[in-house]
Design a protein around this motif. Structure first.
Motif, PDB file in Angstrom:
ATOM      1  N   ILE A  12       5.110   7.684   0.928  1.00 49.95           N
ATOM      2  CA  ILE A  12       6.102   7.460  -0.129  1.00 49.95           C
ATOM      3  C   ILE A  12       6.380   5.966  -0.282  1.00 49.95           C
ATOM      4  CG2 ILE A  12       8.533   7.802  -0.775  1.00 49.95           C
ATOM      5  CD1 ILE A  12       6.949  10.276  -1.228  1.00 49.95           C
ATOM      6  N   LEU A  13       6.525   5.267   0.840  1.00 44.82           N
ATOM      7  CA  LEU A  13       6.778   3.834   0.802  1.00 44.82           C
ATOM      8  C   LEU A  13       5.594   3.090   0.174  1.00 44.82           C
ATOM      9  CD1 LEU A  13       8.553   1.424   1.528  1.00 44.82           C
ATOM     10  CD2 LEU A  13       7.465   1.406   3.778  1.00 44.82           C
ATOM     11  N   ALA A  14       4.376   3.476   0.511  1.00 48.34           N
ATOM     12  CA  ALA A  14       3.181   2.829  -0.041  1.00 48.34           C
ATOM     13  C   ALA A  14       3.109   3.038  -1.554  1.00 48.34           C
ATOM     14  CB  ALA A  14       1.927   3.360   0.633  1.00 48.34           C
ATOM     15  N   VAL A  15       3.383   4.234  -2.014  1.00 49.02           N
ATOM     16  CA  VAL A  15       3.367   4.521  -3.456  1.00 49.02           C
ATOM     17  C   VAL A  15       4.453   3.712  -4.165  1.00 49.02           C
ATOM     18  CG1 VAL A  15       3.810   6.316  -5.185  1.00 49.02           C
ATOM     19  CG2 VAL A  15       2.328   6.795  -3.236  1.00 49.02           C
ATOM     20  N   PHE A  16       5.643   3.652  -3.569  1.00 47.10           N
ATOM     21  CA  PHE A  16       6.739   2.880  -4.160  1.00 47.10           C
ATOM     22  C   PHE A  16       6.375   1.403  -4.279  1.00 47.10           C
ATOM     23  CE2 PHE A  16      10.509   0.208  -3.532  1.00 47.10           C
ATOM     24  CZ  PHE A  16      11.220   0.548  -4.670  1.00 47.10           C
ATOM     25  N   LEU A  17       5.810   0.828  -3.232  1.00 46.04           N
ATOM     26  CA  LEU A  17       5.423  -0.583  -3.259  1.00 46.04           C
ATOM     27  C   LEU A  17       4.328  -0.838  -4.290  1.00 46.04           C
ATOM     28  CD1 LEU A  17       5.488  -1.455   0.543  1.00 46.04           C
ATOM     29  CD2 LEU A  17       7.127  -2.161  -1.219  1.00 46.04           C
ATOM     30  N   ALA A  18       3.372   0.066  -4.388  1.00 44.74           N
ATOM     31  CA  ALA A  18       2.293  -0.087  -5.368  1.00 44.74           C
ATOM     32  C   ALA A  18       2.840  -0.048  -6.786  1.00 44.74           C
ATOM     33  CB  ALA A  18       1.234   0.992  -5.161  1.00 44.74           C
ATOM     34  N   LEU A  19       3.715   0.904  -7.064  1.00 39.53           N
ATOM     35  CA  LEU A  19       4.315   1.009  -8.393  1.00 39.53           C
ATOM     36  C   LEU A  19       5.181  -0.200  -8.719  1.00 39.53           C
ATOM     37  CD1 LEU A  19       5.255   4.800  -8.565  1.00 39.53           C
ATOM     38  CD2 LEU A  19       3.448   3.605  -9.820  1.00 39.53           C
ATOM     39  N   THR A  20       5.910  -0.696  -7.740  1.00 41.78           N
ATOM     40  CA  THR A  20       6.745  -1.882  -7.947  1.00 41.78           C
ATOM     41  C   THR A  20       5.890  -3.085  -8.302  1.00 41.78           C
ATOM     42  OG1 THR A  20       8.341  -1.031  -6.351  1.00 41.78           O
ATOM     43  CG2 THR A  20       8.491  -3.361  -6.903  1.00 41.78           C
TER      44      THR A  20
END
Length: 152
Positions: A12-20
């Motif tokens: 979840i953290l990796a997806v959030f950082l990628a989207l950001t």
């Protein structure tokens, strides 16, 4: 916290950082020079200063041996070692049918002047020399003067 929960949290953290990072990259679409500085007045949201135009009259050449500019869009053209989209219209077998300019005889010679039956490999990748024309103001000042008697 068990292993599954940690893996899920990490994902979840990796997806959030990628989207950001994608959102911030999309939010500021500025053109940059090859040296990395921002080009003033070149906001890609409003207008693309390098946008080519579709099928217009060719711009005159400025000097002897200048490769002609391409008077149409080529963004979607495929040119690989096995296929050259330009030849769909500009080949000697097709130019009359399509109304395109035929490929110059110079493109059928080796660097030593030997004539070939097909386009020379050094002339096969059209966009090495020919570029789409665009109605754009210069990014830097230029004092170039056209050669005497060429196009004037």
């Amino acid at each position: 916290m068990n292993t599954t929960s940690r893996l899920f949290s990490s994902a979840i953290l990796a997806v959030f950082l990628a989207l950001t990072s994608l959102t911030s990259a999309v939010a500021e679409p500025k053109l940059k020079s090859l040296r990395g500085s921002e080009i003033q007045g070149a906001d890609t949201e409003s207008a693309d200063p390098f946008k080519s135009e579709k099928d217009r009259a060719p711009i005159e050449r400025n000097y002897v041996q200048q490769p002609p500019l391409i008077p149409h869009k080529v963004e979607t053209y495929t040119v690989t070692k096995n296929f050259n989209k330009c030849m769909d219209c500009h080949a000697w077998t097709r130019y009359k049918e399509t109304g395109a300019t035929k490929v110059s005889l110079t493109h059928f010679k080796t660097r030593d002047g030997q004539e070939l039956s097909n386009i020379s490999p050094r002339r096969y990748f059209c966009l090495q020399c020919h570029v789409p024309q665009a109605d754009a103001k210069p990014l830097v000042g230029n004092r170039f003067q056209a050669a005497e008697g060429i196009g004037h």
